[in-house]
Design a protein around this motif. Structure first.
Motif, mmCIF file in Angstrom:
data_model
loop_
_atom_site.group_PDB
_atom_site.id
_atom_site.type_symbol
_atom_site.label_atom_id
_atom_site.label_comp_id
_atom_site.label_asym_id
_atom_site.label_seq_id
_atom_site.Cartn_x
_atom_site.Cartn_y
_atom_site.Cartn_z
ATOM 1 N N PHE A 58 -12.913 -54.850 20.921
ATOM 2 C CA PHE A 58 -14.298 -54.553 20.546
ATOM 3 C C PHE A 58 -14.354 -53.662 19.314
ATOM 4 O O PHE A 58 -15.087 -53.933 18.355
ATOM 5 N N VAL A 59 -13.573 -52.582 19.327
ATOM 6 C CA VAL A 59 -13.580 -51.647 18.195
ATOM 7 C C VAL A 59 -13.047 -52.331 16.936
ATOM 8 O O VAL A 59 -13.594 -52.152 15.837
ATOM 9 N N THR A 60 -11.990 -53.113 17.072
ATOM 10 C CA THR A 60 -11.425 -53.809 15.912
ATOM 11 C C THR A 60 -12.431 -54.783 15.312
ATOM 12 O O THR A 60 -12.542 -54.912 14.086
ATOM 13 N N THR A 61 -13.182 -55.452 16.174
ATOM 14 C CA THR A 61 -14.180 -56.411 15.692
ATOM 15 C C THR A 61 -15.315 -55.707 14.961
ATOM 16 O O THR A 61 -15.770 -56.163 13.898
ATOM 17 N N GLN A 62 -15.786 -54.604 15.505
ATOM 18 C CA GLN A 62 -16.902 -53.889 14.889
ATOM 19 C C GLN A 62 -16.485 -53.096 13.651
ATOM 20 O O GLN A 62 -17.338 -52.709 12.841
ATOM 21 N N ASP A 63 -15.197 -52.866 13.498
ATOM 22 C CA ASP A 63 -14.707 -52.063 12.362
ATOM 23 C C ASP A 63 -15.105 -52.675 11.017
ATOM 24 O O ASP A 63 -15.539 -51.961 10.103
ATOM 25 N N SER A 64 -14.965 -53.987 10.883
ATOM 26 C CA SER A 64 -15.285 -54.627 9.601
ATOM 27 C C SER A 64 -16.769 -54.508 9.273
ATOM 28 O O SER A 64 -17.150 -54.280 8.113
ATOM 29 N N TYR A 65 -17.638 -54.634 10.281
ATOM 30 C CA TYR A 65 -19.074 -54.503 10.051
ATOM 31 C C TYR A 65 -19.440 -53.065 9.666
ATOM 32 O O TYR A 65 -20.266 -52.837 8.767
ATOM 33 N N ALA A 66 -18.833 -52.106 10.361
ATOM 34 C CA ALA A 66 -19.152 -50.700 10.076
ATOM 35 C C ALA A 66 -18.709 -50.303 8.672
ATOM 36 O O ALA A 66 -19.416 -49.557 7.974
ATOM 37 N N ASP A 89 -21.245 -51.762 6.233
ATOM 38 C CA ASP A 89 -22.500 -51.016 6.244
ATOM 39 C C ASP A 89 -22.381 -49.718 5.451
ATOM 40 O O ASP A 89 -23.330 -49.308 4.767
ATOM 41 N N ALA A 90 -21.209 -49.058 5.569
ATOM 42 C CA ALA A 90 -21.026 -47.767 4.889
ATOM 43 C C ALA A 90 -20.787 -47.937 3.397
ATOM 44 O O ALA A 90 -21.066 -47.016 2.614
ATOM 45 N N GLY A 91 -20.249 -49.089 2.987
ATOM 46 C CA GLY A 91 -19.977 -49.311 1.571
ATOM 47 C C GLY A 91 -18.520 -49.574 1.259
ATOM 48 O O GLY A 91 -18.155 -49.664 0.084
ATOM 49 N N PRO A 138 -10.794 -41.376 9.710
ATOM 50 C CA PRO A 138 -10.187 -41.370 11.047
ATOM 51 C C PRO A 138 -10.545 -40.103 11.824
ATOM 52 O O PRO A 138 -10.672 -39.008 11.254
ATOM 53 N N ILE A 139 -10.694 -40.263 13.130
ATOM 54 C CA ILE A 139 -10.959 -39.133 14.017
ATOM 55 C C ILE A 139 -9.625 -38.566 14.478
ATOM 56 O O ILE A 139 -8.811 -39.289 15.058
ATOM 57 N N PRO A 140 -9.353 -37.280 14.244
ATOM 58 C CA PRO A 140 -8.075 -36.696 14.671
ATOM 59 C C PRO A 140 -7.885 -36.813 16.183
ATOM 60 O O PRO A 140 -8.825 -36.660 16.963
ATOM 61 N N GLY A 141 -6.638 -37.109 16.573
ATOM 62 C CA GLY A 141 -6.315 -37.192 17.991
ATOM 63 C C GLY A 141 -6.594 -38.541 18.624
ATOM 64 O O GLY A 141 -6.406 -38.694 19.835
ATOM 65 N N THR A 142 -7.013 -39.536 17.850
ATOM 66 C CA THR A 142 -7.269 -40.876 18.386
ATOM 67 C C THR A 142 -6.371 -41.881 17.674
ATOM 68 O O THR A 142 -5.888 -41.633 16.571
ATOM 69 N N ASP A 143 -6.171 -43.025 18.325
ATOM 70 C CA ASP A 143 -5.331 -44.060 17.727
ATOM 71 C C ASP A 143 -6.056 -44.807 16.614
ATOM 72 O O ASP A 143 -5.493 -45.043 15.550
ATOM 73 N N ASN A 144 -7.287 -45.194 16.885
ATOM 74 C CA ASN A 144 -8.017 -45.974 15.883
ATOM 75 C C ASN A 144 -9.478 -45.561 15.770
ATOM 76 O O ASN A 144 -10.295 -46.315 15.244
ATOM 77 N N GLY A 145 -9.827 -44.395 16.296
ATOM 78 C CA GLY A 145 -11.204 -43.924 16.190
ATOM 79 C C GLY A 145 -11.533 -43.522 14.761
ATOM 80 O O GLY A 145 -10.690 -43.022 14.020
ATOM 81 N N ALA A 146 -12.793 -43.737 14.362
ATOM 82 C CA ALA A 146 -13.183 -43.434 12.986
ATOM 83 C C ALA A 146 -14.681 -43.222 12.891
ATOM 84 O O ALA A 146 -15.465 -43.688 13.721
ATOM 85 N N VAL A 147 -15.058 -42.510 11.832
ATOM 86 C CA VAL A 147 -16.463 -42.295 11.468
ATOM 87 C C VAL A 147 -16.731 -43.120 10.220
ATOM 88 O O VAL A 147 -15.931 -43.118 9.280
ATOM 89 N N TYR A 148 -17.870 -43.802 10.189
ATOM 90 C CA TYR A 148 -18.232 -44.651 9.056
ATOM 91 C C TYR A 148 -19.570 -44.151 8.502
ATOM 92 O O TYR A 148 -20.620 -44.341 9.126
ATOM 93 N N ALA A 149 -19.540 -43.527 7.355
ATOM 94 C CA ALA A 149 -20.770 -43.013 6.730
ATOM 95 C C ALA A 149 -20.578 -43.061 5.216
ATOM 96 O O ALA A 149 -19.623 -42.483 4.700
ATOM 97 N N GLY A 150 -21.477 -43.748 4.527
ATOM 98 C CA GLY A 150 -21.312 -43.910 3.084
ATOM 99 C C GLY A 150 -22.640 -44.087 2.366
ATOM 100 O O GLY A 150 -23.718 -44.031 2.973
ATOM 101 N N PRO A 151 -22.582 -44.365 1.067
ATOM 102 C CA PRO A 151 -23.794 -44.433 0.239
ATOM 103 C C PRO A 151 -24.453 -45.808 0.196
ATOM 104 O O PRO A 151 -25.459 -45.982 -0.502
ATOM 105 N N ASN A 152 -23.889 -46.781 0.939
ATOM 106 C CA ASN A 152 -24.458 -48.129 0.873
ATOM 107 C C ASN A 152 -25.839 -48.160 1.516
ATOM 108 O O ASN A 152 -26.047 -47.668 2.624
ATOM 109 N N GLN A 153 -26.801 -48.751 0.807
ATOM 110 C CA GLN A 153 -28.181 -48.814 1.286
ATOM 111 C C GLN A 153 -28.503 -50.217 1.796
ATOM 112 O O GLN A 153 -28.234 -51.216 1.132
ATOM 113 N N LEU A 154 -29.079 -50.266 2.992
ATOM 114 C CA LEU A 154 -29.489 -51.526 3.606
ATOM 115 C C LEU A 154 -31.017 -51.621 3.576
ATOM 116 O O LEU A 154 -31.710 -50.665 3.193
#
Length: 275
Positions: free
Chosen positions: A191-199, A202-204, A211-227
């Motif tokens: 699920f996370v791998t699939t949503q990663d490309s979309y996120a 969206d962020a740009g 990446p979120i420290p202490g996780t294997d593949n957790g991440a924050v997606y925040a960028g300047p891309n405008q929808l």
């Protein structure tokens, strides 16, 4: 004048009778019993020799067994390889308390594990779900292709989902805890791998994936891309994706202004600490 009678011619001697030739097709008459040789009996000598060989083998085997039976056993040399050593007792695994056992927490009330709304925030006018729970249909409606998402979650052993929503300023927040069956924990990774490309899109781009420290593949997606909404109104969408055991964490933020990656990281870590 007297005529002398002519001398009668002597008859020619008859040919001697031919000797009788025995017929080849007629067998000769057998000799009398007294004249025939008696046949010699065969096989008696070979039988005597065979019996002698068998008796010799049996006798030799019996003698050898008797000698070996009374002989002292020869001790074997010691092995040069060291024998493995095993512990006399096995250490028991420590018993985890409910506070330390993740499965005890995650198998309980999932809605209590969702991070609470921060102070000063507002509730949505129409909160998602009912009582903090999301049905499979409710969860699928959050995606651009609800039917496809519904089928995917069903095929990947969806178990249940909990949610919390709030508004902070002009931004809206949605926190989803999506739990899959214990025997299919890899579903949350997919699920996370699939949503990663979309996120990232969206962020740009991938450069706005932190990446979120202490996780294997957790991440924050925040960028300047405008929808843009369907009416043309611009907005920004940020996200958090992470995995804990059989639970996938998904946080979605919609805001008319760019979302801070730092503040979203703080929210993500606060949620993961509760799992």
């Amino acid at each position: 004048m007297t005529t002398e009678p002519a001398e009668a011619e002597a008859p020619e001697p008859a040919d001697p009778a031919p000797e009788a030739v025995p017929d080849a097709a007629t067998p000769e008459a057998p000799l009398a019993d007294s004249a025939q040789p008696k046949p010699r009996r065969r096989g008696r000598t070979a039988l005597i020799m065979a019996v002698a060989v068998v008796l010799g083998v049996l006798g030799g085997g019996g003698v050898g067994y008797a000698v070996q039976y009374h002989r002292q056993p020869t001790p074997l040399p010691p092995l040069s390889v060291a024998q493995p050593q095993y512990p006399t007792t096995h250490a028991a695994a420590p018993v985890l308390s409910p506070a330390d056992d993740d499965m005890v927490r995650t198998d309980g009330d999932l809605t209590k594990l969702v991070v609470p709304a921060p102070k000063g925030s507002k509730a949505w006018d129409q909160p998602l779900g009912e009582g903090g729970w999301l049905t499979l249909s409710d969860l699928s409606e959050n995606y651009t292709k609800p039917g496809v998402q519904f089928g995917w979650l069903l095929d990947h052993n969806f178990r249940r989902a909990a949610v919390n929503t709030w508004m902070e300023g002009t931004a809206t927040y949605e926190v989803d805890l999506i739990q899959f069956d214990h025997a299919h924990e890899d579903s949350d990774q997919v699920f996370v791998t699939t949503q990663d490309s979309y996120a990232k899109a969206d962020a740009g781009g991938s450069q706005y994936r932190t990446p979120i420290p202490g996780t294997d593949n957790g991440a924050v997606y925040a960028g300047p891309n405008q929808l843009h909404y369907s009416d043309g109104t611009p907005y920004y969408r940020a996200a958090v994706l992470a995995v804990h055991g059989d639970i996938a964490l998904a946080i979605w933020v919609y805001s008319p202004t760019q979302v801070s990656s730092k503040s979203l990281m703080t929210l993500a870590q606060s949620q993961l600490e509760r799992l």
